[in-house]
Design a protein around this motif. Sequence first.
Motif, PDB file in Angstrom:
ATOM      1  N   GLN A 191      34.037 -39.440  49.398  1.00 59.84           N
ATOM      2  CA  GLN A 191      32.695 -38.892  49.199  1.00 59.84           C
ATOM      3  C   GLN A 191      32.020 -39.573  48.024  1.00 59.84           C
ATOM      4  OE1 GLN A 191      33.618 -34.263  50.177  1.00 59.84           O
ATOM      5  NE2 GLN A 191      31.935 -34.679  48.770  1.00 59.84           N
ATOM      6  N   VAL A 192      30.799 -40.030  48.238  1.00 60.78           N
ATOM      7  CA  VAL A 192      29.969 -40.572  47.168  1.00 60.78           C
ATOM      8  C   VAL A 192      29.009 -39.454  46.756  1.00 60.78           C
ATOM      9  CG1 VAL A 192      28.262 -42.325  46.587  1.00 60.78           C
ATOM     10  CG2 VAL A 192      30.242 -42.933  47.983  1.00 60.78           C
ATOM     11  N   GLY A 193      29.478 -38.616  45.823  1.00 60.60           N
ATOM     12  CA  GLY A 193      28.713 -37.456  45.394  1.00 60.60           C
ATOM     13  C   GLY A 193      29.176 -36.195  46.077  1.00 60.60           C
ATOM     14  N   ASN A 194      28.900 -35.049  45.450  1.00 59.38           N
ATOM     15  CA  ASN A 194      29.339 -33.754  45.963  1.00 59.38           C
ATOM     16  C   ASN A 194      28.146 -32.817  46.108  1.00 59.38           C
ATOM     17  OD1 ASN A 194      31.797 -31.911  46.470  1.00 59.38           O
ATOM     18  ND2 ASN A 194      30.533 -30.712  45.045  1.00 59.38           N
ATOM     19  N   GLU A 195      27.911 -32.356  47.337  1.00 58.70           N
ATOM     20  CA  GLU A 195      26.797 -31.458  47.648  1.00 58.70           C
ATOM     21  C   GLU A 195      25.493 -31.954  46.994  1.00 58.70           C
ATOM     22  OE1 GLU A 195      28.825 -27.248  48.848  1.00 58.70           O
ATOM     23  OE2 GLU A 195      28.162 -27.433  46.768  1.00 58.70           O
ATOM     24  N   THR A 196      25.133 -33.158  47.383  1.00 58.74           N
ATOM     25  CA  THR A 196      23.967 -33.828  46.790  1.00 58.74           C
ATOM     26  C   THR A 196      22.681 -33.434  47.535  1.00 58.74           C
ATOM     27  OG1 THR A 196      24.494 -35.775  48.138  1.00 58.74           O
ATOM     28  CG2 THR A 196      25.281 -35.768  45.866  1.00 58.74           C
ATOM     29  N   ASN A 197      22.410 -32.139  47.599  1.00 58.54           N
ATOM     30  CA  ASN A 197      21.210 -31.640  48.290  1.00 58.54           C
ATOM     31  C   ASN A 197      19.921 -32.174  47.692  1.00 58.54           C
ATOM     32  OD1 ASN A 197      23.361 -29.986  49.140  1.00 58.54           O
ATOM     33  ND2 ASN A 197      22.006 -28.243  49.472  1.00 58.54           N
ATOM     34  N   ASN A 198      19.962 -32.461  46.410  1.00 57.47           N
ATOM     35  CA  ASN A 198      18.778 -33.018  45.728  1.00 57.47           C
ATOM     36  C   ASN A 198      19.201 -34.205  44.873  1.00 57.47           C
ATOM     37  OD1 ASN A 198      16.136 -33.346  44.930  1.00 57.47           O
ATOM     38  ND2 ASN A 198      16.136 -31.627  43.495  1.00 57.47           N
ATOM     39  N   GLY A 199      20.056 -35.032  45.461  1.00 59.23           N
ATOM     40  CA  GLY A 199      20.490 -36.230  44.748  1.00 59.23           C
ATOM     41  C   GLY A 199      21.601 -35.952  43.752  1.00 59.23           C
ATOM     42  N   MET A 200      21.821 -36.906  42.852  1.00 59.99           N
ATOM     43  CA  MET A 200      22.890 -36.781  41.860  1.00 59.99           C
ATOM     44  C   MET A 200      22.478 -37.505  40.581  1.00 59.99           C
ATOM     45  SD  MET A 200      25.691 -39.316  43.621  1.00 59.99           S
ATOM     46  CE  MET A 200      25.409 -41.067  43.871  1.00 59.99           C
ATOM     47  N   LEU A 201      23.291 -37.324  39.539  1.00 58.65           N
ATOM     48  CA  LEU A 201      23.023 -37.959  38.244  1.00 58.65           C
ATOM     49  C   LEU A 201      21.575 -37.716  37.823  1.00 58.65           C
ATOM     50  CD1 LEU A 201      25.050 -41.197  38.942  1.00 58.65           C
ATOM     51  CD2 LEU A 201      25.633 -39.475  37.236  1.00 58.65           C
ATOM     52  N   TRP A 202      21.259 -36.435  37.696  1.00 56.96           N
ATOM     53  CA  TRP A 202      19.894 -36.041  37.311  1.00 56.96           C
ATOM     54  C   TRP A 202      19.578 -36.473  35.876  1.00 56.96           C
ATOM     55  CZ3 TRP A 202      20.146 -30.218  39.237  1.00 56.96           C
ATOM     56  CH2 TRP A 202      20.137 -30.216  40.638  1.00 56.96           C
ATOM     57  N   ASN A 203      18.332 -36.809  35.564  1.00 56.93           N
ATOM     58  CA  ASN A 203      17.195 -36.706  36.464  1.00 56.93           C
ATOM     59  C   ASN A 203      16.901 -38.021  37.196  1.00 56.93           C
ATOM     60  OD1 ASN A 203      16.281 -33.985  36.318  1.00 56.93           O
ATOM     61  ND2 ASN A 203      15.500 -34.384  34.261  1.00 56.93           N
ATOM     62  N   GLU A 204      17.515 -39.118  36.744  1.00 60.12           N
ATOM     63  CA  GLU A 204      17.200 -40.408  37.352  1.00 60.12           C
ATOM     64  C   GLU A 204      17.472 -40.426  38.850  1.00 60.12           C
ATOM     65  OE1 GLU A 204      18.137 -41.377  33.018  1.00 60.12           O
ATOM     66  OE2 GLU A 204      18.712 -39.911  34.551  1.00 60.12           O
ATOM     67  N   GLY A 205      18.555 -39.766  39.267  1.00 59.56           N
ATOM     68  CA  GLY A 205      18.923 -39.799  40.680  1.00 59.56           C
ATOM     69  C   GLY A 205      18.539 -38.565  41.456  1.00 59.56           C
TER      70      GLY A 205
END
Length: 352
Positions: A175-189
């Motif tokens: 998995q590239v990210g976990n439960e990324t409903n609104n992206g990841m690595l906030w706020n840039e991502g």
Amino acid sequence: MLTKIELKSMKWLSLILLLILTGSGCKKSVKGETQIYPLPDPVGTYALGADVSWLTEMEANGKKFYNAAGEQQDLLKILKDKGINTIRLRVWVNPASGYCNTADVLAKAKRAKAMNMRLLIDFHYSDSWADPGQQNKPAAWVNHDFATLKTAVYNHTVEVLNVLKTNKIIPEWVQVGNETNNGMLWNEGKASVNMKNFADLVLSGYNGVKAVNPATKVVVHISNGYDNSLFRWIFDGLKNNGAKWDVVGMSMYPSATDWSAKNTQCLANMTDMVTRYGSEVMICELGMPVSEAVACKAFIKDLIAKNKSLPNNKGLGVFYWEPQSYNSWSGYKLGAFDDSGKPTVAMDGFLP
């Protein structure tokens, strides 16, 4: 000219050599050298899974696990006897407790391999929980600009998977990210702020996975598997911005009263993911209150059947999230073991 006897002898020698090579699990590494390691059995069949990332921490705190007869056993043995053939493990970058860091993940992965179980690795790209409500950057990455952030995702992915590979452990899925409903690595991502950035981060993770082992399938994981509009928004956004993935991952946490309706909606969404993107689909997490074990068993059996029904064998498997958590371990009440440390009837949902 060879005689018939000599020709038959050569055929038998060739067959024996082929069987030896096939049985040893001979693989080619990225660099081209041959590596030999045992492969889980059966690779490529339907994944009946459990995320047991809490396992080492629970054991360190004195938790023990028991089969239905009350006999103390290793958790993985208990799960395997309930039909589980695949283990999912989360990875945190630099967790304060040490649990779920690279060394801890390796220790659990070795145990899964020893049980001949398959592996799904779940990168959170955080020092702690990443989910729809929080996608915090690791402390060491906080001051990175976006280009450096992409590099950090790639390097972290490669480093962890190479540690596993050095120990002859090759995850079938990552998995590239976990439960990324609104992206990841906030706020840039954050996807609602900059979908292109999120897509670039997913692509960095994807490229990292494939650099270590091209055959490993990359999963993008979103919660609420019954919410088709959410999935279309995320995956249309990723596709339109150049991201790549192999598998659409979903979470499902219904109640005893609405699981049937949610599963019906989930089937429609899974079918749409197959037709719209050509993706395979996996239920990476599921759970229900431990007090609703009978309903949970029915929920699991029905969801497995629905996932298996997808066209062209696009349904890959289902995973219970931390079923072994009992006595409300860490306040979690959606496990599938009772207060004595034994599996509830919910786990029978994975049996034939």
